[in-house]
Each structure stands twice: as structure tokens, then as C-alpha cells.
Design a protein around this motif. Structure first.
Motif, short mmCIF file in Angstrom:
data_model
loop_
_atom_site.label_atom_id
_atom_site.label_comp_id
_atom_site.label_asym_id
_atom_site.label_seq_id
_atom_site.Cartn_x
_atom_site.Cartn_y
_atom_site.Cartn_z
N LYS A 1 0.85 -1.20 0.00
CA LYS A 1 0.00 0.00 0.00
C LYS A 1 0.89 1.24 0.00
N PRO A 2 0.38 2.36 -0.49
CA PRO A 2 1.19 3.58 -0.52
C PRO A 2 1.63 3.99 0.89
N TRP A 3 2.88 4.41 0.99
CA TRP A 3 3.41 4.79 2.29
C TRP A 3 2.74 6.04 2.84
N THR A 4 2.25 6.91 1.95
CA THR A 4 1.53 8.10 2.43
C THR A 4 0.24 7.69 3.14
N GLU A 5 -0.41 6.67 2.63
CA GLU A 5 -1.62 6.16 3.28
C GLU A 5 -1.25 5.43 4.57
N PHE B 1 1.29 5.96 6.58
CA PHE B 1 1.73 6.89 7.63
C PHE B 1 0.85 8.12 7.76
N ASP B 2 -0.38 8.09 7.25
CA ASP B 2 -1.28 9.24 7.34
C ASP B 2 -1.57 9.55 8.81
N ARG B 3 -1.02 10.65 9.28
CA ARG B 3 -1.11 10.95 10.72
C ARG B 3 -2.52 11.35 11.16
N HIS B 4 -3.38 11.69 10.23
CA HIS B 4 -4.75 12.05 10.58
C HIS B 4 -5.60 10.81 10.89
N TYR C 1 -2.49 -4.14 5.44
CA TYR C 1 -1.13 -3.62 5.31
C TYR C 1 -0.06 -4.70 5.50
N ASN D 1 3.33 -4.06 3.86
CA ASN D 1 4.03 -2.94 4.49
C ASN D 1 4.65 -3.38 5.82
N HIS E 1 -4.01 2.81 14.07
CA HIS E 1 -4.37 3.35 12.75
C HIS E 1 -5.82 2.98 12.43
#
Length: 148
Positions: free
Chosen positions: A10-14, A16-19, A40, A43, A137
Motif C-alpha cells: 500500500k502507498p506509504w503516504t496512506e 503513515f497518514d497521521r490524521h 497492510y 508494508n 491506525h
């Protein structure tokens, strides 16, 4: 297998999405962990591999022992496949004796190079990181099914 695992990354931005991080309720933690571990998985494997590499590089003697034992094991395995005896200096030993010496050497080296504490910290960091992320998460919302 490796290619299939990397396709599921999965995309790392997704990742590690801190929100999307929040403290779960008591019953919600298991649900989050179950969903995130499945979603994940690739990942988490990469995270655990990076932590493993870091732990091994920081304990260079343990890494050296592992590499040396693996090379000697491969050498003994090749000799056994060719049905050749193993010779150390002028002494010829059987394959069983060679594997026995390797096992004793590996166990002694494991003890002297703090192998148990290295494995403990490896498992602690890997499981802590993976489970910490999986529990805190918020899982992705599945798209609702529609006929449109």
C-alpha cells in the motif's frame, strides 16, 4: 511470492497518514488490528525487515557469526550432496560430525554474542511497531456496494 507481496504494498503516504491515528476503544483495538494486519501485511513485512536489518547491523559480531555459520553450513551441504567427506586440515570427518560441530559452534557463538538479547530486541521492536500501528491506525472504510 515476492512479486505478489510487492503488488499488495500500500502507498506509504496512506500507511503513515497521521490524521488516521487515534486511540482505540477496548473492543475496537482487536477489530482494527485484524483489519490493518490483513490490509497492510506487505508494508508490515517491509517494516519488520528494516528493523531486522538495523538490529543485525548494530550487532556486527552477531551478524558475522550468522554469516559465517551460513557459509559453513552451505559448504557442508555441498560436500554432502557430492558424497565427499569433509576434511579439516589432515582430519577427515563425516557429514554428521561436521553438522554436530557446526551446531555446537553456532550455539556457543549465539551465547557469547548475546544472541538471546538480540532476538528479544528484534521481536520486541518488530512486534511493537507492527502491532502499535495496527491498533492505533483507523482502518480504511470499505467502499459501499452500489449498482450504479
Amino acid at each position: 511470492y515476492k512479486d505478489d507481496s510487492l503488488k499488495n504494498l500500500k502507498p506509504w503516504t496512506e500507511f503513515f497518514d497521521r490524521h488516521r491515528f487515534s486511540a482505540p476503544g477496548k473492543l475496537e483495538a482487536f477489530s482494527r488490528a485484524n483489519k490493518n494486519l490483513a490490509y497492510y501485511f506487505s508494508n508490515y513485512v517491509i517494516i519488520a525487515a528494516c528493523i531486522s536489518a538495523y538490529i543485525l547491523v548494530t550487532n556486527i559480531w552477531f551478524l558475522t557469526t550468522i554469516v559465517f555459520s551460513a557459509i559453513v553450513y552451505y559448504y557442508f551441504k555441498m560436500k554432502a550432496a557430492l558424497s565427499e567427506p569433509v576434511t579439516v586440515g589432515s582430519v577427515t570427518i563425516t557429514t554428521t560430525q561436521a553438522y554436530g560441530f557446526l551446531a555446537v559452534f553456532s550455539l556457543i557463538s549465539f551465547y557469547y554474542n548475546d544472541g538471546s538479547s538480540t532476538l528479544f530486541y528484534l521481536l520486541l521492536l518488530a512486534l511493537g511497531s507492527v502491532l502499535g500501528h495496527a491498533v492505533t491506525h483507523e482502518p480504511r472504510e470499505e467502499a459501499s456496494f452500489s449498482f450504479v
